[in-house]
Write a protein that holds these residues in place. Structure first.
Motif, short mmCIF file in Angstrom:
data_model
loop_
_atom_site.label_atom_id
_atom_site.label_comp_id
_atom_site.label_asym_id
_atom_site.label_seq_id
_atom_site.Cartn_x
_atom_site.Cartn_y
_atom_site.Cartn_z
N ALA A 39 -7.99 -10.56 1.90
CA ALA A 39 -6.95 -10.32 0.90
C ALA A 39 -7.31 -10.95 -0.45
CB ALA A 39 -5.62 -10.88 1.40
N LYS A 40 -8.02 -12.06 -0.41
CA LYS A 40 -8.35 -12.77 -1.65
C LYS A 40 -9.56 -12.18 -2.37
CE LYS A 40 -8.89 -17.49 -3.39
NZ LYS A 40 -8.91 -18.92 -3.00
N PHE A 82 0.83 -1.21 0.00
CA PHE A 82 0.00 0.00 0.00
C PHE A 82 0.86 1.26 0.00
CE2 PHE A 82 -2.04 3.34 2.60
CZ PHE A 82 -3.09 3.66 1.75
N TRP A 83 1.81 1.35 0.91
CA TRP A 83 2.58 2.58 1.07
C TRP A 83 3.63 2.77 -0.03
CZ3 TRP A 83 0.94 6.40 3.89
CH2 TRP A 83 0.09 6.14 4.97
N ILE A 127 -9.27 -3.32 -3.09
CA ILE A 127 -8.37 -2.84 -2.04
C ILE A 127 -7.03 -3.58 -2.06
CG2 ILE A 127 -8.06 -2.56 0.45
CD1 ILE A 127 -11.09 -2.39 0.70
N THR A 128 -7.08 -4.90 -2.08
CA THR A 128 -5.85 -5.70 -2.00
C THR A 128 -5.38 -6.23 -3.34
OG1 THR A 128 -7.09 -7.75 -1.64
CG2 THR A 128 -6.53 -6.44 0.31
N GLY A 129 -6.16 -6.04 -4.38
CA GLY A 129 -5.79 -6.61 -5.67
C GLY A 129 -6.32 -8.00 -5.87
N ALA A 157 -0.25 -7.90 -5.47
CA ALA A 157 0.47 -6.66 -5.79
C ALA A 157 1.78 -7.01 -6.47
CB ALA A 157 0.72 -5.86 -4.52
N ARG A 158 2.11 -6.27 -7.52
CA ARG A 158 3.31 -6.54 -8.29
C ARG A 158 4.22 -5.32 -8.31
NH1 ARG A 158 2.29 -11.02 -11.65
NH2 ARG A 158 0.09 -11.66 -11.66
#
Length: 433
Positions: A244-245, A184-185, A250-252, A257-258
């Motif tokens: 997350a899944k 995220f950051w 929000i989480t992809g 995240a790549r």
């Protein structure tokens, strides 16, 4: 025939009925069990099955030399147990007395002499920094990606289990929180951050995020005990995993995240960027592990650490003596989770990619096993347990099928749990030796 003779005949017949056959005697019962164990060992270490012949594994495992080797080992153990137990016990006792005395003297000397103790610590630190440079690239990667990361996580879980006596089956979820905080950051999630930060600045933010997550988990649940608390932490891991899944925006989601950037320094003329080479990450992890050990060691001997010890030994007695058990258990959850923030940032930065499948429940169980194996409550023991149990499957990869590696890890854990000297906390068992 007299009544006396008739009574004798009946007694003789009854004694024959009560007589135990030779193959039913305890000694031979144990022999049949060891033979069965040898056959089972040959099956689990023999040929792998295939879809073309359902009996391929049986034929390959029970017709080769592996079966006889396994039977020789198990029957040999039985023979030693039955016919040479006393001499073996005597030799073991002599070895223990011969080694135990000098080891106790060395331990006492190290504890009594601060200079010697600090000298050994410095030597261990020098070896930790120097020896990895002599290893192959493969083992350097294992040191960073598995041993060092899991050692850092095990130190945090040791606070929860070893010091506070709380059973946590979902600790790896905090690692996921630290990893997604990094994504995220650094601007790699669908949600844009207020400001894109360097990975080093993400570390304190990830630590605080894990602390808050630990508080949010602990506040409504830490009045529970034992199995109930374990089930709640297990559910916490599943909640984090499913969020997350499924939270694609929000989480992809499953894609994760790549292109997460590496660590980099550009300050006061120093310009250095961590690459795919494992050694720079190893040095970074060693720094944080040493820092965490120093801070947690000070905490262990503080008022907070003594309160954790009281809760671990007897929570009711601790509460009766004025210890705010809920508050200190909440602190244990939060402080233990803080190491996951550091580990999550470093792991994510090195790999550059995360998705929900990186954080399975099995990892939480494995971290728990590392802490128990090394010795709950002991930081050196936890480090040694994590290093050994992470190293074992990697050392077996050239000799054992990947599907069977954790079988040997499980066997080692079973043996350790049977013969370990003592333990404390929620998983305490009596000595079996």
């Amino acid at each position: 025939m007299s009544a006396v003779d008739s009574s004798k005949d009946m007694t003789s017949a009854a004694s024959k009925l009560r007589r135990t056959a030779w193959y039913q005697q305890p000694r031979f019962t144990r022999l049949w069990a060891m033979v069965a164990l040898g056959v089972l060992l040959a099956l689990v270490t023999g040929e792998q099955g295939n879809t073309r012949d359902i009996f391929f594994s049986l034929k390959g495992s029970l017709t080769g030399g592996g079966l006889w080797i396994c039977l020789a080992v198990t029957v040999g153990i039985w023979a030693v147990r039955e016919f040479a137990a006393e001499p073996v016990k005597g030799l073991v006792g002599m070895a223990k007395s011969g080694v135990g005395g000098p080891m106790d003297a060395v331990r006492t000397r190290v504890q009594a002499d601060p200079r010697l103790r600090w000298g050994l610590i410095v030597l261990a630190l020098v070896l930790a920094l120097w020896v990895p440079s002599l290893l192959s690239r493969t083992w350097q990667t294992v040191l960073v990606d598995q041993i060092a990361i899991f050692a850092l996580l095990a130190i945090g879980l040791n606070v929860v289990i070893g010091w506070a006596g709380l059973l946590d089956l979902g600790f790896f979820a905090f690692f996921a929180v630290g990893a997604y905080s990094t994504a995220f950051w650094t601007g790699r999630l669908p949600v844009e951050p207020p400001v894109v930060l360097n990975n080093f600045w993400v570390i304190p933010i990830a630590v605080v995020t894990c602390l808050i997550t630990g508080v949010l988990l602990g506040a409504p649940t830490l009045r529970l005990r034992g199995d109930y608390l374990a089930i709640v932490t297990l559910g916490f891991h599943e909640i984090i995993y499913l969020v997350a899944k499924n939270a694609d925006g929000i989480t992809g989601g499953p894609q994760g995240a790549r292109l997460i950037p590496d660590f980099s320094i550009d300050f006061a003329g120093i310009d250095f960027k961590w690459s795919i080479k494992p050694l720079p990450y190893w040095y970074l992890l060693v720094f944080f592990i040493v820092l965490v050990i120093i801070l947690f060691s000070r905490l262990e001997h503080s008022r907070v650490g003594r309160a954790w010890t009281a809760i671990r030994e007897d929570e009711i007695a601790a509460a009766a003596n004025g210890v705010d058990t809920v508050r200190f258990k909440l602190m244990a959850f939060a402080i233990g989770a803080s190491t996951s923030g550091v580990a999550g940032v470093i792991f994510t930065s090195k790999y550059g990619y995360i998705n929900p499948e990186v954080f399975p429940l099995l990892q939480s169980i494995l971290i728990l096993a590392y802490v128990i194996f090394g010795g709950m409550g002991s930081i050196p023991g936890v480090l040694a347990g994590a290093a050994l149990l992470v190293w074992l499957p990697e050392a077996l990869k050239d000799y054992v099928d990947p599907a069977d590696r954790y079988m040997y890890l499980g066997a080692l854990l079973v043996i350790m749990m049977i013969y370990r000297r003592r333990a404390s906390g929620p998983l305490a068992v009596d000595s079996a030796s």
